[in-house]
Design a protein around this motif. Structure first.
Motif, PDB file in Angstrom:
ATOM      1  N   HIS A 145      -4.968  -9.253  -6.265  1.00 17.95           N
ATOM      2  CA  HIS A 145      -4.329 -10.166  -5.304  1.00 17.95           C
ATOM      3  C   HIS A 145      -2.806 -10.153  -5.399  1.00 17.95           C
ATOM      4  O   HIS A 145      -2.153 -11.076  -4.933  1.00 17.95           O
ATOM      5  CB  HIS A 145      -4.849 -11.593  -5.433  1.00 17.95           C
ATOM      6  CG  HIS A 145      -6.281 -11.730  -5.043  1.00 17.95           C
ATOM      7  ND1 HIS A 145      -6.940 -12.905  -5.075  1.00 17.95           N
ATOM      8  CD2 HIS A 145      -7.193 -10.826  -4.619  1.00 17.95           C
ATOM      9  CE1 HIS A 145      -8.188 -12.737  -4.696  1.00 17.95           C
ATOM     10  NE2 HIS A 145      -8.359 -11.470  -4.427  1.00 17.95           N
ATOM     11  N   THR A 146      -2.247  -9.125  -6.004  1.00 21.99           N
ATOM     12  CA  THR A 146      -0.797  -8.974  -6.062  1.00 21.99           C
ATOM     13  C   THR A 146      -0.371  -7.984  -4.990  1.00 21.99           C
ATOM     14  O   THR A 146      -0.921  -6.886  -4.897  1.00 21.99           O
ATOM     15  CB  THR A 146      -0.351  -8.460  -7.448  1.00 21.99           C
ATOM     16  OG1 THR A 146      -0.733  -9.425  -8.434  1.00 21.99           O
ATOM     17  CG2 THR A 146       1.147  -8.254  -7.508  1.00 21.99           C
ATOM     18  N   HIS A 147       0.606  -8.397  -4.187  1.00 23.25           N
ATOM     19  CA  HIS A 147       1.170  -7.502  -3.180  1.00 23.25           C
ATOM     20  C   HIS A 147       2.209  -6.618  -3.860  1.00 23.25           C
ATOM     21  O   HIS A 147       3.017  -7.103  -4.654  1.00 23.25           O
ATOM     22  CB  HIS A 147       1.828  -8.321  -2.061  1.00 23.25           C
ATOM     23  CG  HIS A 147       2.381  -7.476  -0.970  1.00 23.25           C
ATOM     24  ND1 HIS A 147       3.670  -7.005  -1.001  1.00 23.25           N
ATOM     25  CD2 HIS A 147       1.817  -7.016   0.167  1.00 23.25           C
ATOM     26  CE1 HIS A 147       3.872  -6.284   0.090  1.00 23.25           C
ATOM     27  NE2 HIS A 147       2.768  -6.273   0.816  1.00 23.25           N
ATOM     28  N   ARG A 148       2.181  -5.328  -3.572  1.00 24.90           N
ATOM     29  CA  ARG A 148       3.125  -4.395  -4.182  1.00 24.90           C
ATOM     30  C   ARG A 148       3.915  -3.674  -3.089  1.00 24.90           C
ATOM     31  O   ARG A 148       3.329  -3.105  -2.172  1.00 24.90           O
ATOM     32  CB  ARG A 148       2.388  -3.397  -5.060  1.00 24.90           C
ATOM     33  CG  ARG A 148       1.856  -4.061  -6.320  1.00 24.90           C
ATOM     34  CD  ARG A 148       1.089  -3.088  -7.213  1.00 24.90           C
ATOM     35  NE  ARG A 148       0.643  -3.753  -8.417  1.00 24.90           N
ATOM     36  CZ  ARG A 148      -0.441  -4.551  -8.475  1.00 24.90           C
ATOM     37  NH1 ARG A 148      -1.172  -4.783  -7.407  1.00 24.90           N
ATOM     38  NH2 ARG A 148      -0.775  -5.123  -9.632  1.00 24.90           N
ATOM     39  N   LEU A 149       5.238  -3.722  -3.252  1.00 25.98           N
ATOM     40  CA  LEU A 149       6.142  -3.093  -2.292  1.00 25.98           C
ATOM     41  C   LEU A 149       7.059  -2.121  -3.027  1.00 25.98           C
ATOM     42  O   LEU A 149       7.841  -2.536  -3.882  1.00 25.98           O
ATOM     43  CB  LEU A 149       7.003  -4.156  -1.596  1.00 25.98           C
ATOM     44  CG  LEU A 149       8.064  -3.622  -0.638  1.00 25.98           C
ATOM     45  CD1 LEU A 149       7.418  -3.036   0.609  1.00 25.98           C
ATOM     46  CD2 LEU A 149       9.042  -4.719  -0.269  1.00 25.98           C
ATOM     47  N   PRO A 150       6.965  -0.830  -2.714  1.00 29.05           N
ATOM     48  CA  PRO A 150       7.883   0.121  -3.341  1.00 29.05           C
ATOM     49  C   PRO A 150       9.279   0.002  -2.713  1.00 29.05           C
ATOM     50  O   PRO A 150       9.408  -0.145  -1.499  1.00 29.05           O
ATOM     51  CB  PRO A 150       7.268   1.486  -3.041  1.00 29.05           C
ATOM     52  CG  PRO A 150       6.211   1.269  -2.031  1.00 29.05           C
ATOM     53  CD  PRO A 150       5.974  -0.190  -1.882  1.00 29.05           C
ATOM     54  N   VAL A 151      10.305   0.055  -3.547  1.00 27.59           N
ATOM     55  CA  VAL A 151      11.694   0.071  -3.080  1.00 27.59           C
ATOM     56  C   VAL A 151      12.463   1.100  -3.903  1.00 27.59           C
ATOM     57  O   VAL A 151      12.187   1.275  -5.090  1.00 27.59           O
ATOM     58  CB  VAL A 151      12.394  -1.311  -3.184  1.00 27.59           C
ATOM     59  CG1 VAL A 151      11.750  -2.325  -2.271  1.00 27.59           C
ATOM     60  CG2 VAL A 151      12.426  -1.820  -4.606  1.00 27.59           C
TER      61      VAL A 151
END
Length: 145
Positions: free
Chosen positions: A13-19
């Motif tokens: 349930h963790t949202h992961r966004l690559p930057v």
């Protein structure tokens, strides 16, 4: 036209966004300037809400308009990030309390924790008054708590 990456929720349930860290994110020593981490965390919160189906532009167009404002945030800087590093911003929702949306955020470089934050955001109306988020909004992020 290519769409920007919006990340995704994992099984935890963790949202992961690559930057990616750009030169503009760094200070004179080549290390990410501390305030830029707040930008990375903001992108993570925005994209996690978007992944839930909550879009800031739609909230602003509602009558009355709704928005989120950060009320409190504590940040721990653990390691330095540098230009060209690929980081992953993790955002997890916590149980809501009244008008507040509670989130835990992390920034990782591979398996290394770079920074973490505890965030308390408040749902506000167009006049800037705290307002309990509507049920439809709460229901969208509840499945990710």
């Amino acid at each position: 036209m290519m769409q920007p990456a919006s990340g995704a929720f994992g099984d935890d349930h963790t949202h992961r966004l690559p930057v990616r860290v750009y030169y503009e994110d760094t200070d004179f020593s080549g290390v990410v300037y501390h305030a830029r981490y707040l930008h990375f965390f903001e992108r993570g919160r925005t994209e996690s809400l978007r992944a839930c189906g909550i879009h800031h532009s739609e909230l602003a167009a509602m009558e009355p308009a709704l928005a989120f404002a950060v009320r409190r945030m504590s940040v721990e800087f653990v390691r330095a990030a540098r230009v060209d590093d690929v980081l992953v911003v993790g955002t997890g929702f916590r149980p809501q309390v009244g008008a507040r949306l509670m989130m835990e955020q992390t920034i990782h470089r591979a398996d290394e924790l770079v920074a973490s934050a505890c965030v308390e955001a408040v749902c506000i109306d167009g006049a800037g008054r705290a307002k309990r988020p509507p049920a439809w909004m709460r229901n969208k992020w509840l499945s990710y708590v």
